[in-house]
Design a protein around this motif. Structure first.
Motif, PDB file in Angstrom:
ATOM      1  N   UNK A  11     -31.728 -51.197 -39.012  1.00 28.15           N
ATOM      2  CA  UNK A  11     -32.552 -51.324 -40.202  1.00 28.15           C
ATOM      3  C   UNK A  11     -33.705 -52.265 -39.744  1.00 28.15           C
ATOM      4  N   UNK A  12     -32.949 -54.109 -39.195  1.00 32.01           N
ATOM      5  CA  UNK A  12     -34.151 -54.945 -38.545  1.00 32.01           C
ATOM      6  C   UNK A  12     -34.370 -54.559 -37.834  1.00 32.01           C
ATOM      7  N   UNK A  13     -34.493 -53.779 -37.061  1.00 31.96           N
ATOM      8  CA  UNK A  13     -35.191 -53.773 -35.931  1.00 31.96           C
ATOM      9  C   UNK A  13     -36.691 -52.641 -36.430  1.00 31.96           C
ATOM     10  N   UNK A  14     -35.591 -51.507 -36.960  1.00 30.19           N
ATOM     11  CA  UNK A  14     -37.132 -50.813 -37.261  1.00 30.19           C
ATOM     12  C   UNK A  14     -37.723 -51.042 -38.701  1.00 30.19           C
ATOM     13  N   UNK A  15     -37.696 -52.103 -39.538  1.00 27.92           N
ATOM     14  CA  UNK A  15     -37.669 -52.255 -40.686  1.00 27.92           C
ATOM     15  C   UNK A  15     -38.612 -53.212 -40.689  1.00 27.92           C
ATOM     16  N   UNK A  16     -37.543 -54.826 -40.566  1.00 28.55           N
ATOM     17  CA  UNK A  16     -38.019 -56.035 -40.111  1.00 28.55           C
ATOM     18  C   UNK A  16     -39.496 -56.267 -39.061  1.00 28.55           C
ATOM     19  N   UNK A  17     -38.188 -55.681 -37.980  1.00 32.49           N
ATOM     20  CA  UNK A  17     -38.917 -55.321 -36.579  1.00 32.49           C
ATOM     21  C   UNK A  17     -39.959 -55.150 -37.211  1.00 32.49           C
ATOM     22  N   UNK A  18     -40.705 -53.679 -37.455  1.00 29.85           N
ATOM     23  CA  UNK A  18     -42.594 -53.036 -37.730  1.00 29.85           C
ATOM     24  C   UNK A  18     -42.979 -53.793 -38.697  1.00 29.85           C
ATOM     25  N   UNK A  19     -42.386 -54.460 -40.367  1.00 27.24           N
ATOM     26  CA  UNK A  19     -43.166 -55.598 -40.386  1.00 27.24           C
ATOM     27  C   UNK A  19     -43.571 -56.760 -39.942  1.00 27.24           C
TER      28      UNK A  19
END
Length: 386
Positions: free
Chosen positions: A74-82
């Motif tokens: 989730x870190x990679x997908x959510x925070x990383x993208x943001x």
């Protein structure tokens, strides 16, 4: 509630954190590092300052709450993208991750994933923490600026409470505000909540009201301890524990302090302490995994479990004791954890092990900071430099 009604809308309204806010403002402008850890005691305005800063300065704020993203994927997908995508409104953006301590619990590689996001981010990332000196954050700290928010002086809290009372047109004796402020130990949020409880449905508050409120809370704790140690009805014990509104880790200290006064039978005492130990074990598991659905088990064990351990009820009229000694031990342990964290952080700079620095260096380092703040500041700057 007063805590919601009187939440500061401007940075100038946040009390006691001028230095920390100035440092944070400089971080956002310069961004020598791409992330910052804002740390300090609970309730002093860390998260609030970031929210108000974002509003005042026109930043979009992406807030990751403690119960939110804590998984590597989730870190990679959510925070990383943001951290890569432009703001919805084309302006600046701040990404805030609240309560660093809950990060990485039960998930391998989560801190490394967060560091990778920090390296590539296009926007400042802010992490809040009560104590960032845990060894698992050692590598993360190298990629972050460190900004400490101080405990708020009780006199500032007293003035803030007086301002709220004036706004609400509530007549509160000055000595009451002074006692609430002193009792808060720098926690503004706690002080406002205490004031809220005292002033509910009242237009006037006297000194006796203050004593009645906190005597009632302590009486409830003593009552819950009594129901666990004296009664046989599990429902009564569980309800008494839930009514106290303290967590099982604190309640088990009360039982640990007083159980031997009631459980005179060695077998009952043994079973009682086994349930206390199991409750503590489950508490650690909850904190480690952040699986709060498990909280029922330590709560049940520390109340019903301990209660059902006894074979008989003593006829003694026991005077239960506060777990003051245990609280001192916990406080000392917290100080040692902080000392160990600092020692491990500077071990690379001084080319010595964390244990050796904690034993031979930290006591003198602490003494210098206390007796000669200017020299302590220079020494700290040197030790924090790359």
């Amino acid at each position: 509630m007063l805590i919601k009604k009187h939440v500061p809308k401007k940075l100038s309204e946040i009390i006691g954190q001028y230095k920390g806010i100035v440092k944070f403002s400089r971080f956002v402008k310069s961004q020598k590092k791409k992330a910052v850890i804002i740390y300090g005691e609970p309730g002093i305005g860390k998260t609030l300052a970031i929210r108000v800063f974002a509003t005042e300065q026109g930043f979009e704020l992406l807030e990751i709450p403690p119960s939110g993203t804590r998984d590597k994927k989730e870190i990679i997908s959510k925070i990383g993208i943001a951290s890569q995508q432009p703001s919805l409104f084309g302006g600046n953006k701040i990404i805030m991750i609240d309560e660093l301590e809950s990060f990485g619990a039960g998930n391998r590689g989560v801190i490394r994933a967060l560091i990778d996001v920090i390296k590539k981010t296009n926007y400042p990332i802010v992490l809040t923490s009560n104590n960032p000196w845990n060894s698992k954050f050692k590598t993360l700290r190298k990629y972050c600026e460190m900004i400490e928010f101080d405990k708020v002086d009780w006199k500032d809290i007293e003035q803030y409470l007086a301002k709220i009372c004036k706004s609400e047109k509530i007549d509160v004796e000055p000595v009451v505000l002074k006692k609430i402020a002193a009792r808060s130990q720098g926690d503004v949020r706690s002080a406002v909540m205490d004031l809220d409880v005292l002033t509910t449905n009242k237009s006037e508050v006297k000194n006796t009201d203050f004593f009645d409120l906190f005597r009632e809370r302590e009486e409830n704790i003593f009552y819950a301890v009594k129901m666990v140690l004296k009664s046989f009805d599990g429902n009564v014990a569980f309800e008494a524990f839930n009514n106290v509104k303290i967590d099982s880790s604190e309640f088990l200290m009360w039982l640990d302090q007083n159980m031997h006064y009631e459980y005179l039978d060695p077998i009952s005492l043994k079973k009682g302490y086994e349930n206390v130990a199991l409750s503590d074990k489950f508490n650690n598991r909850v904190l480690k995994t952040q699986n709060w659905s498990l909280s029922y088990y330590p709560n049940f064990l520390v109340s019903v479990g301990v209660q059902q351990a006894k074979t008989r009820v003593t006829q003694n009229i026991s005077r239960y004791m506060r777990p003051e000694l245990l609280m001192k031990i916990f406080s000392l342990a917290a100080k040692r954890r902080k000392a160990r964290g600092i020692s491990q952080q500077i071990s690379g700079k001084l080319h010595a092990s964390g244990n050796a620095l904690m034993r031979d260096f930290y006591p003198y380092f602490n003494f210098i900071i206390e007796k000669n703040p200017e020299m302590g500041k220079e020494l700290t700057t040197y030790l924090e430099s790359e």
